[in-house]
Design an enzyme around this catalytic site. Sequence first.
Site, mmCIF file in Angstrom:
data_model
loop_
_atom_site.group_PDB
_atom_site.id
_atom_site.type_symbol
_atom_site.label_atom_id
_atom_site.label_comp_id
_atom_site.label_asym_id
_atom_site.label_seq_id
_atom_site.Cartn_x
_atom_site.Cartn_y
_atom_site.Cartn_z
ATOM 1 N N LYS A 152 -21.184 -18.514 10.790
ATOM 2 C CA LYS A 152 -22.521 -18.039 11.183
ATOM 3 C C LYS A 152 -22.355 -17.451 12.575
ATOM 4 O O LYS A 152 -22.397 -18.165 13.571
ATOM 5 C CB LYS A 152 -23.500 -19.210 11.191
ATOM 6 C CG LYS A 152 -24.953 -18.839 10.905
ATOM 7 C CD LYS A 152 -25.520 -17.745 11.802
ATOM 8 C CE LYS A 152 -26.110 -18.258 13.087
ATOM 9 N NZ LYS A 152 -26.428 -17.177 14.047
ATOM 10 N N GLY A 202 -21.582 -22.840 21.699
ATOM 11 C CA GLY A 202 -22.859 -22.268 22.111
ATOM 12 C C GLY A 202 -23.521 -23.130 23.169
ATOM 13 O O GLY A 202 -22.844 -23.884 23.894
ATOM 14 N N SER A 203 -24.835 -23.046 23.226
ATOM 15 C CA SER A 203 -25.570 -23.705 24.312
ATOM 16 C C SER A 203 -25.719 -25.203 24.083
ATOM 17 O O SER A 203 -25.632 -25.697 22.953
ATOM 18 C CB SER A 203 -26.958 -23.073 24.415
ATOM 19 O OG SER A 203 -27.676 -23.332 23.226
ATOM 20 N N GLY A 207 -26.553 -27.365 20.690
ATOM 21 C CA GLY A 207 -25.587 -28.431 20.386
ATOM 22 C C GLY A 207 -26.281 -29.769 20.137
ATOM 23 O O GLY A 207 -25.933 -30.508 19.212
ATOM 24 N N GLU A 224 -18.276 -27.025 21.480
ATOM 25 C CA GLU A 224 -17.912 -26.492 22.806
ATOM 26 C C GLU A 224 -19.197 -25.923 23.393
ATOM 27 O O GLU A 224 -19.707 -24.921 22.884
ATOM 28 C CB GLU A 224 -16.853 -25.398 22.674
ATOM 29 C CG GLU A 224 -15.549 -25.834 21.999
ATOM 30 C CD GLU A 224 -14.616 -26.615 22.911
ATOM 31 O OE1 GLU A 224 -15.020 -26.957 24.040
ATOM 32 O OE2 GLU A 224 -13.482 -26.870 22.483
ATOM 33 N N CYS A 258 -18.491 -19.133 29.700
ATOM 34 C CA CYS A 258 -18.800 -20.570 29.802
ATOM 35 C C CYS A 258 -18.127 -21.198 31.029
ATOM 36 O O CYS A 258 -18.685 -22.100 31.644
ATOM 37 C CB CYS A 258 -18.398 -21.299 28.535
ATOM 38 S SG CYS A 258 -16.680 -21.061 28.072
ATOM 39 N N GLU A 353 -27.293 -23.528 34.059
ATOM 40 C CA GLU A 353 -26.264 -22.516 33.779
ATOM 41 C C GLU A 353 -26.943 -21.148 33.967
ATOM 42 O O GLU A 353 -28.023 -20.916 33.434
ATOM 43 C CB GLU A 353 -25.787 -22.662 32.328
ATOM 44 C CG GLU A 353 -24.661 -21.731 31.960
ATOM 45 C CD GLU A 353 -24.184 -21.914 30.509
ATOM 46 O OE1 GLU A 353 -25.020 -22.145 29.617
ATOM 47 O OE2 GLU A 353 -22.969 -21.810 30.282
HETATM 48 P P1 NAD Z 1 -26.767 -20.327 21.434
HETATM 49 O O1 NAD Z 1 -26.618 -21.797 21.407
HETATM 50 O O2 NAD Z 1 -28.108 -19.764 21.653
HETATM 51 O O3 NAD Z 1 -26.274 -19.704 20.040
HETATM 52 C C1 NAD Z 1 -24.965 -19.950 19.551
HETATM 53 C C2 NAD Z 1 -24.987 -19.840 18.035
HETATM 54 O O4 NAD Z 1 -25.739 -20.930 17.502
HETATM 55 C C3 NAD Z 1 -25.663 -18.579 17.501
HETATM 56 O O5 NAD Z 1 -24.958 -18.170 16.360
HETATM 57 C C4 NAD Z 1 -27.072 -19.065 17.160
HETATM 58 O O6 NAD Z 1 -27.711 -18.301 16.175
HETATM 59 C C5 NAD Z 1 -26.797 -20.473 16.660
HETATM 60 N N1 NAD Z 1 -27.881 -21.452 16.824
HETATM 61 C C6 NAD Z 1 -28.813 -21.504 17.808
HETATM 62 N N2 NAD Z 1 -29.561 -22.618 17.649
HETATM 63 C C7 NAD Z 1 -29.071 -23.284 16.568
HETATM 64 C C8 NAD Z 1 -29.420 -24.516 15.914
HETATM 65 N N3 NAD Z 1 -30.406 -25.283 16.351
HETATM 66 N N4 NAD Z 1 -28.697 -24.895 14.841
HETATM 67 C C9 NAD Z 1 -27.684 -24.133 14.387
HETATM 68 N N5 NAD Z 1 -27.312 -22.955 14.956
HETATM 69 C C10 NAD Z 1 -27.999 -22.537 16.035
HETATM 70 O O7 NAD Z 1 -25.715 -19.778 22.508
HETATM 71 P P2 NAD Z 1 -25.428 -18.274 22.930
HETATM 72 O O8 NAD Z 1 -26.547 -17.783 23.781
HETATM 73 O O9 NAD Z 1 -25.032 -17.480 21.740
HETATM 74 O O10 NAD Z 1 -24.104 -18.447 23.818
HETATM 75 C C11 NAD Z 1 -24.126 -18.787 25.169
HETATM 76 C C12 NAD Z 1 -23.835 -20.259 25.352
HETATM 77 O O11 NAD Z 1 -22.584 -20.596 24.747
HETATM 78 C C13 NAD Z 1 -23.701 -20.648 26.821
HETATM 79 O O12 NAD Z 1 -24.332 -21.875 27.043
HETATM 80 C C14 NAD Z 1 -22.179 -20.772 26.998
HETATM 81 O O13 NAD Z 1 -21.793 -21.598 28.069
HETATM 82 C C15 NAD Z 1 -21.800 -21.332 25.670
HETATM 83 N N6 NAD Z 1 -20.372 -21.119 25.416
HETATM 84 C C16 NAD Z 1 -19.541 -22.183 25.509
HETATM 85 C C17 NAD Z 1 -18.172 -22.006 25.329
HETATM 86 C C18 NAD Z 1 -17.205 -23.166 25.430
HETATM 87 O O14 NAD Z 1 -16.055 -22.992 25.061
HETATM 88 N N7 NAD Z 1 -17.614 -24.319 25.915
HETATM 89 C C19 NAD Z 1 -17.676 -20.731 25.047
HETATM 90 C C20 NAD Z 1 -18.559 -19.664 24.965
HETATM 91 C C21 NAD Z 1 -19.914 -19.870 25.145
#
Ligand code: NAD
Length: 443
Positions: A152, A202-203, A207, A224, A258, A353
Amino acid sequence: MSMLISYDPIDQKPLGEVPVTTIEQMPDLVSQAKKAQKTWAKLSLIERQKKVVQAYQNLAKVQKSLALLISKEMGKDHRRAGYEAAGTVQNTEYFCQEIAAALQPESLGHGAELQYKPLGVVAVISPWNYPLAMANNLLLPALMAGNSVILKPSEETPLVADLFVNTLNEVLPVGVLQVAHGGADTGKALVNADINMVAFTGSLAAGKHIMASAASSLKRLVMELGGNDPMIVMATADIDKAVQFAVASSFENAGQMCTSTERVYVDARVADEFEQKVVALARRYQVGAWDQTNVNIGPIVNHKQHQSVVSQLKDAQLKGARFLLGQAHYETPFIQPTVVTNITPDMQLETHETFGPIVAISRFNHISEAIERANASPYGLGASVFGGVGAADVAEQMEAGMVGVNQGAGGAGPWVGAKQSGFGFHGSAAGHQQFAQVRVLSK
Ligand code: NAD
């Protein structure tokens, strides 16, 4: 059929569209994944490795197109987008060998054996900031371990994901790798489906939601999450080296990384020199579109994220921060290189962040003050300490999964967050093994 449109972050023009995977379609997708997984798991590890390597060799033919789509969909300059595509396409053979070695059975003595078996269907949910690399980091160990994968990808970068998956699927058996397009709702439906593991980048907010949803059937998790990385600059630091790192790490990918440096704590005795040099270097950064020459800061990915950065800058201004370069307000989609000092613990630039090209500086009089503020965050992804004697000691006290002394964090071994920056991790033998079910067979 509902369509997901991908927009250019600079002019908001549509770049293309993909069909959204609806909640109603999810059971079918999962049942195909289950069927394919059974056959995939019957292959030996070496056979799977051969197929995966072959699939990635096929990816070489679209390497340039992948880089171009990364630039177009999320605005990364073409040089960096090229590195991301090359890293994914060219390093796979090496990583497959590393993963295969990590999944070898181990003798436990007395006829017992430790095995790494497939888990079943793995959902890989990925962000937009490194749209290819982040998906791939989770997808590769999951496939190698004999799982099938439903990816996804972020709703911001569906075209990168489509090209990636379709090209791999010219070689992989049908159903082993599928894509589910859509926003958070599609992600939620996938997490709630009858799958065995969620591998997520992701965020923190998403998470936490995923962890709560996964609890109902105890799905395996690797997550992550976000970061708010501190950097400490001691009086004994090589100031030029510290300046180089502070600026490069705060501005990389327009700050949308990140492990970008989000907070800099500098010893008051060297703060004037440090700030002057940071400003001088930051002025040399060029903001613009990915296809312009000499551009090293692209747009912010979307309007919402742009607003979030601006509101943090305004909050800092209201609370007394001093702008050494740039200002508190910018028009969408760009944020100019910004250097702010006099950051205090109540400012959002310190507590949240930011994900923008900002160097946010605070001065300290005693190292204990810097350590306390660096650690006063729910996040714990990366941290860095620049200094001479005593820097390693300070690094020992950093509450982070990856800590760099006179360099950035991470890059060797696992990619791992402490505290609320992660749960489980990927990379290294221990990371690869998290995509498998550990089993003890006693004969
Ligand atoms: P996000 O959490 O908004 O979205 C990430 C993914 O999750 C997307 O595909 C989104 O559609 C999906 N998603 C959102 N809410 C969801 C839920 N409740 N259930 C299932 N799926 C869901 O994050 P973003 O804005 O795409 O990315 C930025 C974030 O990712 C920042 O916080 C960044 O620090 C983090 N990030 C972390 C790492 C790491 O290795 N730790 C690497 C890259 C990015």
